[in-house]
Write an enzyme that holds these catalytic residues in place. Sequence first.
Site, PDB file in Angstrom:
ATOM      1  N   HIS A  50      27.467  27.065  16.482  1.00 40.35           N
ATOM      2  CA  HIS A  50      27.419  25.564  16.259  1.00 40.35           C
ATOM      3  C   HIS A  50      27.184  25.583  14.460  1.00 40.35           C
ATOM      4  O   HIS A  50      26.340  26.532  13.926  1.00 40.35           O
ATOM      5  CB  HIS A  50      26.277  24.901  16.785  1.00 40.35           C
ATOM      6  CG  HIS A  50      26.426  23.591  16.737  1.00 40.35           C
ATOM      7  ND1 HIS A  50      25.875  22.670  15.676  1.00 40.35           N
ATOM      8  CD2 HIS A  50      27.153  22.585  17.691  1.00 40.35           C
ATOM      9  CE1 HIS A  50      26.195  21.330  16.069  1.00 40.35           C
ATOM     10  NE2 HIS A  50      26.670  21.487  17.178  1.00 40.35           N
ATOM     11  N   ASP A  84      29.195  22.517  24.833  1.00 37.97           N
ATOM     12  CA  ASP A  84      30.431  22.568  25.564  1.00 37.97           C
ATOM     13  C   ASP A  84      30.286  23.810  26.668  1.00 37.97           C
ATOM     14  O   ASP A  84      31.153  23.577  27.563  1.00 37.97           O
ATOM     15  CB  ASP A  84      31.715  22.988  24.662  1.00 37.97           C
ATOM     16  CG  ASP A  84      32.076  21.724  23.748  1.00 37.97           C
ATOM     17  OD1 ASP A  84      32.044  20.598  24.394  1.00 37.97           O
ATOM     18  OD2 ASP A  84      32.326  21.865  22.537  1.00 37.97           O
TER      19      ASP A  84
HETATM   20  N1  ACO Z   1      32.001  33.792  18.857  1.00 35.75           N
HETATM   21  C1  ACO Z   1      32.126  34.782  18.200  1.00 35.75           C
HETATM   22  N2  ACO Z   1      31.765  34.874  16.816  1.00 35.75           N
HETATM   23  C2  ACO Z   1      31.073  33.439  16.314  1.00 35.75           C
HETATM   24  C3  ACO Z   1      31.231  32.545  17.174  1.00 35.75           C
HETATM   25  C4  ACO Z   1      31.760  32.512  18.454  1.00 35.75           C
HETATM   26  N3  ACO Z   1      31.793  31.476  19.147  1.00 35.75           N
HETATM   27  N4  ACO Z   1      30.859  31.425  16.417  1.00 35.75           N
HETATM   28  C5  ACO Z   1      30.433  32.135  15.370  1.00 35.75           C
HETATM   29  N5  ACO Z   1      30.765  33.337  15.193  1.00 35.75           N
HETATM   30  C6  ACO Z   1      30.439  34.394  14.288  1.00 35.75           C
HETATM   31  C7  ACO Z   1      31.357  34.061  13.056  1.00 35.75           C
HETATM   32  O1  ACO Z   1      32.543  34.755  13.080  1.00 35.75           O
HETATM   33  C8  ACO Z   1      30.790  34.634  11.900  1.00 35.75           C
HETATM   34  O2  ACO Z   1      30.808  35.607  11.507  1.00 35.75           O
HETATM   35  P1  ACO Z   1      30.972  36.682  10.214  1.00 35.75           P
HETATM   36  O3  ACO Z   1      29.720  36.247   9.518  1.00 35.75           O
HETATM   37  O4  ACO Z   1      30.931  37.913  10.528  1.00 35.75           O
HETATM   38  O5  ACO Z   1      32.312  36.068   9.734  1.00 35.75           O
HETATM   39  C9  ACO Z   1      29.334  34.245  12.172  1.00 35.75           C
HETATM   40  O6  ACO Z   1      29.428  34.119  13.542  1.00 35.75           O
HETATM   41  C10 ACO Z   1      28.712  32.742  11.746  1.00 35.75           C
HETATM   42  O7  ACO Z   1      29.429  31.603  11.906  1.00 35.75           O
HETATM   43  P2  ACO Z   1      30.386  30.542  11.046  1.00 35.75           P
HETATM   44  O8  ACO Z   1      31.808  31.188  11.174  1.00 35.75           O
HETATM   45  O9  ACO Z   1      29.861  30.484  10.176  1.00 35.75           O
HETATM   46  O10 ACO Z   1      30.082  29.598  11.893  1.00 35.75           O
HETATM   47  P3  ACO Z   1      30.823  27.775  11.501  1.00 35.75           P
HETATM   48  O11 ACO Z   1      29.841  27.292  11.162  1.00 35.75           O
HETATM   49  O12 ACO Z   1      32.035  28.249  10.416  1.00 35.75           O
HETATM   50  O13 ACO Z   1      31.509  27.324  12.810  1.00 35.75           O
HETATM   51  C11 ACO Z   1      31.744  26.829  15.059  1.00 35.75           C
HETATM   52  C12 ACO Z   1      30.856  26.885  13.860  1.00 35.75           C
HETATM   53  C13 ACO Z   1      33.369  26.213  14.455  1.00 35.75           C
HETATM   54  C14 ACO Z   1      31.417  25.929  16.162  1.00 35.75           C
HETATM   55  C15 ACO Z   1      32.021  28.254  15.654  1.00 35.75           C
HETATM   56  O14 ACO Z   1      30.813  28.843  16.125  1.00 35.75           O
HETATM   57  C16 ACO Z   1      33.012  28.253  16.729  1.00 35.75           C
HETATM   58  O15 ACO Z   1      34.183  28.484  16.323  1.00 35.75           O
HETATM   59  N6  ACO Z   1      32.794  28.345  18.014  1.00 35.75           N
HETATM   60  C17 ACO Z   1      33.719  28.383  18.994  1.00 35.75           C
HETATM   61  C18 ACO Z   1      34.120  27.054  19.325  1.00 35.75           C
HETATM   62  C19 ACO Z   1      33.323  25.939  20.017  1.00 35.75           C
HETATM   63  O16 ACO Z   1      32.536  26.284  20.961  1.00 35.75           O
HETATM   64  N7  ACO Z   1      33.209  24.893  19.398  1.00 35.75           N
HETATM   65  C20 ACO Z   1      32.320  23.678  19.803  1.00 35.75           C
HETATM   66  C21 ACO Z   1      31.058  23.380  18.555  1.00 35.75           C
HETATM   67  S1  ACO Z   1      30.102  22.071  19.346  1.00 35.75           S
HETATM   68  C22 ACO Z   1      30.801  20.654  19.304  1.00 35.75           C
HETATM   69  O17 ACO Z   1      31.850  20.433  18.587  1.00 35.75           O
HETATM   70  C23 ACO Z   1      30.685  19.742  20.263  1.00 35.75           C
END
Ligand code: ACO
Length: 372
Positions: A257, A309
């Site tokens: 998130h 979700d």
């Molecule tokens: N699975 C695996 N790795 C993850 C996930 C995940 N779901 N989410 C974040 N990470 C990793 C990223 O790759 C990143 O790794 P890095 O530092 O090696 O590059 C690290 O964790 C930090 O995450 P960010 O990319 O900075 O997270 P960001 O704030 O950009 O994205 C997001 C948040 C888009 C929700 C992301 O976690 C994601 O894509 N999740 C999956 C989709 C999802 O469930 N979305 C629903 C969100 S809640 C809503 O909208 C109601």
Amino acid sequence: MAGSGLEGVVVAESRVSRIDGEAGTLEYGGYPIEELAEHTTFEEVAYLLWNGELPDEKQLALVRQRLANGYRLPDEVYQLIRATPPSAHPMAVLRTAISALGLYDPQAADMSREANVDKAIRLTAQFPTITAAIARIRRGKEPVSPRDDLGLAANLLYMLNGEVPGDREAQTMDVALILHAEHGFNASTFSARVTVATLADMHSALTSAIGTLKGPLHGGANERVMQMLEQIGEPSRAESWILDALERKEKIMGFGHRVYRTVDPRAPILRKLGDELGRSKWLEMSDRVREVMEREMEQRGKAIYPNVDFFSASVYDRLGVPMELFTNIFACARVTGWTAHVLEQLEDNRLIRPKAKYIGPGSRSVRPIAER
Ligand code: ACO
């Protein structure tokens, strides 16, 4: 700056909700989400979001009545839904139908607060009717007319499945709607505010918001969670499936998130609701996926936990909601948050127009086409 996604940037003041990402808390108008889920209904929460206070009995009866008066759709919108190709995603059809509703709403262009509150109530009532009609029509069935005597959550399940749901099912949907109703300046709410800040109308703002919610990084994740569970197939395969996906550097849907650095407070509430509906294979698998993800992410030093979700997928499935409709159910809840933010934006409006730092080529002259 590049690729910052505006993380941590404060772009406005808002009274609608407060999120503490470090502590993992969420409040609507100062009320903790746990208390709202336990002691209120979705209609009360909708009133709170629009008005800043919970309703008394008289105010609640009135808002319920106004919602029931808004359940029905113009025939033209049913015709439009029937004309959409079966290949269209239900969120694309919802986006199109809400845009079309604006064409038939006599108050569409009236930007007074009174008219916008009327539209907020009417649109909140219409989202479930459209969502259920999409599902029925694509299964070759006739849409079920809404029942004025049912609350919004029960009516949604009634129109989807063609029978009045049991109390537990209706209450589960009601709580799920409460949990999804509002969440600060998330991507879809922000796009609604940007749209209405140009003084475009409410239907335009919601059309923008639905388009934004549709994406798999936002509301589209709940459908992807269910697809993932189906691909895993059996709880015993969860660990190897997740490890393989992480090895391929894939994002696991339903985890992570932008704001929460700990467990999303809505996730355990949904997990409990799922349990109360009875153990299911999907819930067992979700628990296994969660264990593996939390262990693996901790080892990698990343604070990634389940988001709203993740458990909503198995709960919606238990309620008989088809997978491709999951994000529409999210929209049926979030329309209250979107409209509350539209009302708030218009109270003290200023065009939202940030700027970009230019990093392209330096100034140069255009050469005639033959010389390029
Ligand atoms: N699975 C695996 N790795 C993850 C996930 C995940 N779901 N989410 C974040 N990470 C990793 C990223 O790759 C990143 O790794 P890095 O530092 O090696 O590059 C690290 O964790 C930090 O995450 P960010 O990319 O900075 O997270 P960001 O704030 O950009 O994205 C997001 C948040 C888009 C929700 C992301 O976690 C994601 O894509 N999740 C999956 C989709 C999802 O469930 N979305 C629903 C969100 S809640 C809503 O909208 C109601």
